[in-house]
Design a protein around this motif. Structure first.
Motif, short mmCIF file in Angstrom:
data_model
loop_
_atom_site.label_atom_id
_atom_site.label_comp_id
_atom_site.label_asym_id
_atom_site.label_seq_id
_atom_site.Cartn_x
_atom_site.Cartn_y
_atom_site.Cartn_z
N TYR A 1 0.86 -1.18 0.00
CA TYR A 1 0.00 0.00 0.00
C TYR A 1 0.90 1.23 0.00
O TYR A 1 1.85 1.32 0.80
CB TYR A 1 -0.87 0.00 1.25
CG TYR A 1 -2.10 0.88 1.21
CD1 TYR A 1 -3.35 0.34 0.90
CD2 TYR A 1 -2.03 2.23 1.50
CE1 TYR A 1 -4.49 1.12 0.88
CE2 TYR A 1 -3.16 3.03 1.48
CZ TYR A 1 -4.39 2.47 1.17
OH TYR A 1 -5.51 3.26 1.15
N LEU A 2 0.63 2.17 -0.88
CA LEU A 2 1.38 3.42 -0.95
C LEU A 2 0.57 4.53 -0.30
O LEU A 2 -0.56 4.80 -0.71
CB LEU A 2 1.68 3.80 -2.41
CG LEU A 2 2.35 2.73 -3.28
CD1 LEU A 2 2.55 3.27 -4.70
CD2 LEU A 2 3.68 2.29 -2.69
N TYR A 3 1.14 5.17 0.71
CA TYR A 3 0.43 6.25 1.40
C TYR A 3 1.30 7.50 1.42
O TYR A 3 2.45 7.47 1.88
CB TYR A 3 0.07 5.86 2.83
CG TYR A 3 -0.82 6.88 3.48
CD1 TYR A 3 -2.20 6.72 3.49
CD2 TYR A 3 -0.29 8.05 4.03
CE1 TYR A 3 -3.03 7.69 4.04
CE2 TYR A 3 -1.12 9.03 4.57
CZ TYR A 3 -2.48 8.84 4.57
OH TYR A 3 -3.30 9.81 5.10
N GLY A 4 0.74 8.62 0.93
CA GLY A 4 1.42 9.89 1.04
C GLY A 4 1.74 10.51 -0.30
O GLY A 4 1.35 10.01 -1.36
N SER A 5 2.45 11.63 -0.25
CA SER A 5 2.83 12.42 -1.41
C SER A 5 1.59 13.00 -2.08
O SER A 5 0.49 13.00 -1.53
CB SER A 5 3.66 11.59 -2.39
OG SER A 5 4.29 12.43 -3.34
N THR A 6 1.74 13.50 -3.31
CA THR A 6 0.63 14.11 -4.04
C THR A 6 0.08 13.13 -5.07
O THR A 6 0.76 12.19 -5.48
CB THR A 6 1.08 15.37 -4.77
OG1 THR A 6 2.04 15.01 -5.79
CG2 THR A 6 1.74 16.36 -3.81
N GLN A 7 -1.14 13.37 -5.52
CA GLN A 7 -1.73 12.48 -6.52
C GLN A 7 -0.93 12.48 -7.83
O GLN A 7 -0.70 11.42 -8.41
CB GLN A 7 -3.19 12.86 -6.78
CG GLN A 7 -3.95 11.80 -7.58
CD GLN A 7 -3.98 10.45 -6.86
OE1 GLN A 7 -4.33 10.36 -5.69
NE2 GLN A 7 -3.58 9.39 -7.56
N PRO A 8 -0.47 13.65 -8.33
CA PRO A 8 0.35 13.61 -9.54
C PRO A 8 1.62 12.78 -9.39
O PRO A 8 2.04 12.08 -10.32
CB PRO A 8 0.66 15.09 -9.80
CG PRO A 8 -0.48 15.83 -9.18
CD PRO A 8 -0.82 15.04 -7.95
N THR A 9 2.25 12.85 -8.22
CA THR A 9 3.45 12.03 -7.98
C THR A 9 3.10 10.55 -7.99
O THR A 9 3.80 9.74 -8.62
CB THR A 9 4.11 12.41 -6.64
OG1 THR A 9 4.53 13.77 -6.69
CG2 THR A 9 5.31 11.52 -6.35
N LEU A 10 2.01 10.20 -7.33
CA LEU A 10 1.60 8.79 -7.30
C LEU A 10 1.21 8.31 -8.70
O LEU A 10 1.47 7.14 -9.05
CB LEU A 10 0.43 8.62 -6.33
CG LEU A 10 0.75 8.86 -4.86
CD1 LEU A 10 -0.52 8.81 -4.02
CD2 LEU A 10 1.76 7.84 -4.34
N ASP A 11 0.62 9.18 -9.50
CA ASP A 11 0.24 8.80 -10.87
C ASP A 11 1.47 8.47 -11.71
O ASP A 11 1.38 7.68 -12.66
CB ASP A 11 -0.55 9.94 -11.52
CG ASP A 11 -1.94 10.10 -10.93
OD1 ASP A 11 -2.42 9.16 -10.27
OD2 ASP A 11 -2.55 11.18 -11.11
N ARG A 12 2.59 9.07 -11.39
CA ARG A 12 3.84 8.74 -12.08
C ARG A 12 4.54 7.55 -11.43
O ARG A 12 5.20 6.76 -12.10
CB ARG A 12 4.77 9.95 -12.09
CG ARG A 12 4.26 11.11 -12.91
CD ARG A 12 5.27 12.25 -12.96
NE ARG A 12 6.56 11.82 -13.49
CZ ARG A 12 7.39 12.64 -14.14
NH1 ARG A 12 7.06 13.90 -14.35
NH2 ARG A 12 8.55 12.19 -14.57
N LEU A 13 4.42 7.46 -10.11
CA LEU A 13 5.12 6.41 -9.37
C LEU A 13 4.58 5.03 -9.68
O LEU A 13 5.35 4.07 -9.88
CB LEU A 13 5.01 6.69 -7.86
CG LEU A 13 5.62 5.65 -6.93
CD1 LEU A 13 7.13 5.54 -7.14
CD2 LEU A 13 5.31 6.00 -5.48
N VAL A 14 3.26 4.88 -9.71
CA VAL A 14 2.65 3.55 -9.88
C VAL A 14 3.12 2.87 -11.17
O VAL A 14 3.61 1.73 -11.14
CB VAL A 14 1.12 3.64 -9.80
CG1 VAL A 14 0.48 2.33 -10.26
CG2 VAL A 14 0.69 3.96 -8.37
N PRO A 15 3.00 3.51 -12.34
CA PRO A 15 3.48 2.82 -13.55
C PRO A 15 4.98 2.56 -13.54
O PRO A 15 5.45 1.56 -14.10
CB PRO A 15 3.09 3.76 -14.69
CG PRO A 15 2.79 5.07 -14.06
CD PRO A 15 2.34 4.79 -12.68
#
Length: 268
Positions: free
Chosen positions: A109-123
């Motif tokens: 589970y990834l918790y934290g940072s901003t949504q744009p960062t997570l949108d790049r991190l997941v892929p």
């Protein structure tokens, strides 16, 4: 595998471990469904404890605290003779844990940072670890927790089937979050610092030679001078002065007892 236990670095208890031991301890806790709080501390993280006794006590309650920065590794070697050949850098430890989680089918589970960062991190993570199971992804709210919200967050994480939580809220917010949430979750919580930004491609790692010679702070200062100048220009000399006092015996640097009381206000 090196796992020599905890040692005092300016009164903050840091584990003398290598990557293999740290990764194994985290994955074992995930398999066994145990409460387990982890962080990787560089100079800034250690100094947050030095400057705030209550936070120092919280850090000393963590199950695993790795020497994220070379100066922290040096302290373990100089003061305690641990002979560590390398630090245990948070972003690299993150990748090693994710690799093991993917191999063993442990959802993350990834918790934290901003949504744009997570949108790049997941892929990016899915490209690196095709077998990785991401149980959930939740951006920071950038505010203090509200009454009853901690239990709601814990329930979301448990309902997702996650076995490991990576927390990217920045130091010291992420450590307080991990401390507060640990009693509510039967799984490791890893405070991973800037790992989300690095692995999302938003920050670049310094060259290996800068990392070897403890010049990563200079690299980071060049990237984010307005945000980080106080951290490095003021805290680095203070760290070295205190380390000299501890090494010479002028200051005992006795670690405070581990905290156990709950925190009612923390960042989510």
């Amino acid at each position: 595998m090196i796992a020599q236990g905890k040692r005092s670095v300016l009164g903050v208890l840091v584990d003398a471990v290598d990557y293999e031991a740290a990764t194994d301890q985290i994955v074992t806790a995930a398999r066994e469904r145990r409460h387990y709080a982890v962080t990787a501390l560089a100079v800034h993280g250690v100094m947050t404890g030095v400057q705030d006794p209550a936070h120092n006590a919280r850090l000393n309650s963590f199950d695993l605290v790795t020497p994220d920065g070379q100066p922290v590794r040096w302290a373990l070697n100089l003061v305690h003779g641990t002979h560590l050949a390398d630090r245990v850098y948070g972003p690299t430890l993150t990748l090693k844990v994710l690799e093991r989680a993917a191999a063993e089918g442990l959802p993350v589970y990834l918790y934290g940072s901003t949504q744009p960062t997570l949108d790049r991190l997941v892929p990016a993570l899915e490209r690196m670890f095709p077998a990785l199971k991401l149980a959930g992804v939740e951006a920071s709210k950038f505010r203090a927790v509200q009454p009853g919200e901690a239990a709601e967050i814990a329930e979301r994480i448990k309902a997702s089937g996650a076995r490991i939580v990576l927390v990217g809220l920045g130091c010291p917010r992420q450590e307080v979050f991990a401390y507060a949430m640990r009693p509510l979750l039967d799984m490791p919580l890893l405070a991973v610092g800037a790992a989300f930004d690095y692995h999302a491609g938003l920050l670049k790692n310094p060259p290996p030679w800068m990392q070897r010679y403890s010049l990563e702070w200079l690299w980071r200062l060049g990237l984010e001078p307005k945000r980080l100048w106080k951290r490095y220009v003021l805290l680095n000399p203070a760290y070295l002065a205190r380390l000299g006092a501890q090494r010479s015996g002028l200051w005992k640097a006795d670690p405070p007892a581990a905290a156990s009381e709950p925190v009612t206000s923390f960042a989510v």
